[in-house]
Design a protein around this motif. Structure first.
Motif, PDB file in Angstrom:
ATOM      1  N   GLY A 481     -38.123  -6.193  18.315  1.00  0.00           N
ATOM      2  CA  GLY A 481     -37.334  -5.229  17.564  1.00  0.00           C
ATOM      3  C   GLY A 481     -37.794  -5.138  16.122  1.00  0.00           C
ATOM      4  O   GLY A 481     -37.161  -4.488  15.300  1.00  0.00           O
ATOM      5  N   ASN A 482     -38.897  -5.798  15.812  1.00  0.00           N
ATOM      6  CA  ASN A 482     -39.412  -5.795  14.446  1.00  0.00           C
ATOM      7  C   ASN A 482     -40.500  -4.719  14.338  1.00  0.00           C
ATOM      8  O   ASN A 482     -41.521  -4.792  15.011  1.00  0.00           O
ATOM      9  CB  ASN A 482     -39.991  -7.186  14.130  1.00  0.00           C
ATOM     10  CG  ASN A 482     -40.452  -7.296  12.708  1.00  0.00           C
ATOM     11  OD1 ASN A 482     -41.388  -6.625  12.306  1.00  0.00           O
ATOM     12  ND2 ASN A 482     -39.785  -8.133  11.930  1.00  0.00           N
ATOM     13  N   SER A 483     -40.265  -3.737  13.481  1.00  0.00           N
ATOM     14  CA  SER A 483     -41.147  -2.562  13.463  1.00  0.00           C
ATOM     15  C   SER A 483     -42.588  -2.919  13.106  1.00  0.00           C
ATOM     16  O   SER A 483     -43.528  -2.316  13.625  1.00  0.00           O
ATOM     17  CB  SER A 483     -40.618  -1.514  12.483  1.00  0.00           C
ATOM     18  OG  SER A 483     -40.600  -2.046  11.167  1.00  0.00           O
ATOM     19  N   GLU A 484     -42.787  -3.885  12.215  1.00  0.00           N
ATOM     20  CA  GLU A 484     -44.158  -4.243  11.825  1.00  0.00           C
ATOM     21  C   GLU A 484     -44.898  -4.879  12.993  1.00  0.00           C
ATOM     22  O   GLU A 484     -46.064  -4.574  13.255  1.00  0.00           O
ATOM     23  CB  GLU A 484     -44.157  -5.222  10.630  1.00  0.00           C
ATOM     24  CG  GLU A 484     -43.631  -4.634   9.341  1.00  0.00           C
ATOM     25  CD  GLU A 484     -44.674  -3.826   8.555  1.00  0.00           C
ATOM     26  OE1 GLU A 484     -45.872  -3.871   8.903  1.00  0.00           O
ATOM     27  OE2 GLU A 484     -44.259  -3.130   7.605  1.00  0.00           O
ATOM     28  N   ILE A 485     -44.203  -5.790  13.689  1.00  0.00           N
ATOM     29  CA  ILE A 485     -44.825  -6.457  14.836  1.00  0.00           C
ATOM     30  C   ILE A 485     -45.072  -5.438  15.951  1.00  0.00           C
ATOM     31  O   ILE A 485     -46.128  -5.415  16.582  1.00  0.00           O
ATOM     32  CB  ILE A 485     -43.946  -7.630  15.320  1.00  0.00           C
ATOM     33  CG1 ILE A 485     -43.918  -8.719  14.235  1.00  0.00           C
ATOM     34  CG2 ILE A 485     -44.442  -8.184  16.650  1.00  0.00           C
ATOM     35  CD1 ILE A 485     -43.000  -9.883  14.522  1.00  0.00           C
TER      36      ILE A 485
END
Ligand code: BES
Ligand code: ZN
Length: 560
Positions: A481-485
């Motif tokens: 849910g982490n946009s960068e990852i």
């Protein structure tokens, strides 16, 4: 001389603007008037920047004429003045396609029930919603009255004064901002708070809980925060940037709401602009590194103070590697700090070079003279040039007189690449990640407990031709849910043709409009024939939801 403005501020200088605007969601139009007060009214003509504005009348003038439209600059509005004239009132309305506005349908918002409007004036888009001298060399104060339809909340990067907005410290035009939507407010402390749509406002409050601590951290180093309140506004996901440092009210992408504060360096960054950028401003877009390089430097100092040295080292090391990666894809002429931009859209000059190479230069000077002396210098730089717009040359002259040093400044600023002797960021945590990545690639198990977002990003970026299915099986990146990852994972999925991620790729590209995420993904897709077809199909669906600025960027990629 600013090559991105028709206005001639050496002739007449606008000092104050009164805005009176109606927001028409039905027609996607802002309409009303801008009253401009200026000095130097003995001149016969005032020239303003406009782009796609419909000019209905100009009060207190002897005539006006809208010049031919330049694709980058827009059209000059030439206003004839009577002798001694010190103000004019322009009655106008905006185009539904204004480059600095995004009009969102209810389904593009978090709440899905109300429309939303927001501005993005940097670099030269203020002229698409206000006729003005659209150059960062000119600073104005303003007051604004904004009428919105039933129940919708208007906010501006300014102070609220009764039913109006006002800003009493002079700011450059690129910092004038407005947003209208179904907004709620949550305080984050005495001076800080957050506006967002009801479904996200509480998550935003939790994510940004350290904002006041960040403010205190910069104040300890570089002097008082001079803008009254510091609020954040969380925009819908189509916002084309990570953040925008509008004074008193940072605009932010919802993609930093990771749930664990791991992406809040963006808040540190936009807050830092309250000194570097908003207080001391680049005089032209060629001097953009003065805004962004200083801001990344200050951002990292905030991160170090609030989250510790380890986190700062990781972020600096990530930035350093991404800089090299990006410079390898850029023409050498774009790898300089002072960027000649004649004939170019200043939005094209936005690469990691002004950010990361600029910050690296400051870090290199800091290492030579010592942190204590460097901080004294920076603090006096912010005081000395407060509320002024300055060029690279003025910075250099000030640096040479206040803080003599042996860093090859001319090479850093006017030559491509990183000069020898640069202060290279080091991270012990990342040395451990490198060892883990090597072990994982040779098939071994690794210990991942407690890894942060920064460590995962570094891990992923170190892998060469990884077994994508194994990565997903072991670490479940598809569900991140982490946009960068997620963006890093999708980038790798395109590179390696990992089909199971393509549905998620399409969902991501159709829901997020942040240019920094979109550009690498489309660029990667466009490298193969199959990818090109996929890119075209997805873009056709996604484009209407993107901001005009992101549309221009991706249109440019597609046309190549
Ligand atoms: N001022 C910039 C955004 C910007 C730059 C808008 C140039 C238009 C033209 C803002 O402060 C910024 O740098 N945002 C970054 C985030 C930051 C953490 C590097 C972004 O949007 O990614
Ligand atoms: Zn910035």
């Amino acid at each position: 001389m600013d090559v991105h403005s028709w206005s001639q501020p050496d002739q007449i200088r606008v000092r104050h603007i009164d805005l009176d605007l109606d927001v028409h969601f039905d027609r996607k139009i802002l309409g009303g008037s801008a009253t401009l007060h200026f000095d130097g009214g003995s001149r016969p003509e005032l020239v303003l920047d406009t782009r796609d504005l419909d000019i209905q009348a100009v009060e207190n003038a002897s005539g006006f004429e809208l010049g031919e439209r330049d694709p980058i600059l827009g059209s000059p509005l030439r206003i004839q003045l009577a002798p001694g004239c010190s103000w004019v009132r322009v009655h106008y309305s905006t185009s539904p396609l204004a480059s600095g506005l995004q009009w969102l349908e209810p389904q593009q918002t978090a709440g899905k029930r109300h429309p939303f409007l927001y501005t993005q004036s940097q670099a030269i888009h203020a002229r698409s919603w206000i006729p003005l001298q659209d150059t960062p060399a000119v600073r104005v104060t303003f007051r604004a009255r904004v009428r919105t339809p039933g129940g919708l909340h208007a906010v501006m990067g300014a102070e609220r004064a009764g039913g109006q907005f006002k800003i009493e410290r002079p700011i450059p035009s690129y910092l004038i901002s407005l947003a209208v939507g179904d907004l709620e407010f949550r305080p984050l402390g005495e001076r800080a708070g957050v506006f967002a749509e009801p479904p996200v406002v509480d998550a935003a409050r939790r994510e940004f809980a350290d904002t006041e601590a960040m403010m205190r951290a910069v104040e300890e180093m570089y002097g008082p925060y001079r803008w009254g309140r510091y609020d954040l506004l969380v925009l819908p996901p189509s916002f084309p940037y990570g953040g925008m440092e509008n004074p008193c009210l940072t605009f932010a992408t919802p993609t930093i709401l990771a749930g664990d504060k791991s992406l809040v360096s963006l808040v540190a960054h936009e807050l830092a602009h309250s000194w570097s950028g908003n207080l001391v401003t680049n005089a032209t877009w060629s001097d953009f590194w003065l805004n962004e390089g200083f801001t990344v430097y200050v951002e990292r100092r905030i991160i170090e103070k609030v989250y510790g040295r380890g986190r700062e080292e990781m972020e600096a090391a990530l930035g350093r590697r991404e800089l090299d990666r990006e410079m390898a894809t850029l023409p050498e002429t774009d790898c300089v700090l002072y960027l000649p931009l004649a004939g170019r859209d200043p939005d094209d000059g936005v690469t990691l070079v002004p950010y990361e190479k600029g910050a690296l230069l400051l870090r290199t000077i800091e290492r030579e003279v010592g942190r204590e002396r460097f901080d004294v210098f920076l603090r006096s730089y912010f005081d000395h040039f407060a509320f002024q717009s300055i060029t690279t040359d003025r910075f250099l002259a000030y640096l040479r007189s206040e803080l003599p040093n042996s860093v090859p400044l001319e090479d850093w600023i006017y030559r491509p690449g990183i000069p020898p002797g640069a202060a290279e960021p080091q991270s012990d945590a990342f040395s451990r990640i490198a060892a883990a990545a090597a072990r994982w690639q040779s098939g071994g198990p690794i210990e991942i407990s407690g890894w942060t977002t920064q460590e995962w990003l570094h891990f992923l970026r170190l892998l060469e031709h990884p077994d994508m299915a194994r990565l997903d099986r072991e670490f479940h990146f598809s569900e991140s849910g982490n946009s960068e990852i997620q963006q890093q994972w999708l980038l790798m999925s395109i590179r390696s043709g990992y089909e199971p991620a393509f549905a998620a790729l399409e969902r991501f590209l159709c829901s997020v409009g942040r240019r920094k995420f979109l550009k690498p993904l489309y660029t990667e897709l466009l490298k193969t024939r199959e990818g090109r077809e996929r890119a075209r199909r997805i873009y056709q669906r996604a484009r209407p939801g993107y901001h005009p600025i992101a549309q221009t960027t991706i249109d440019g990629l597609m046309a190549r």
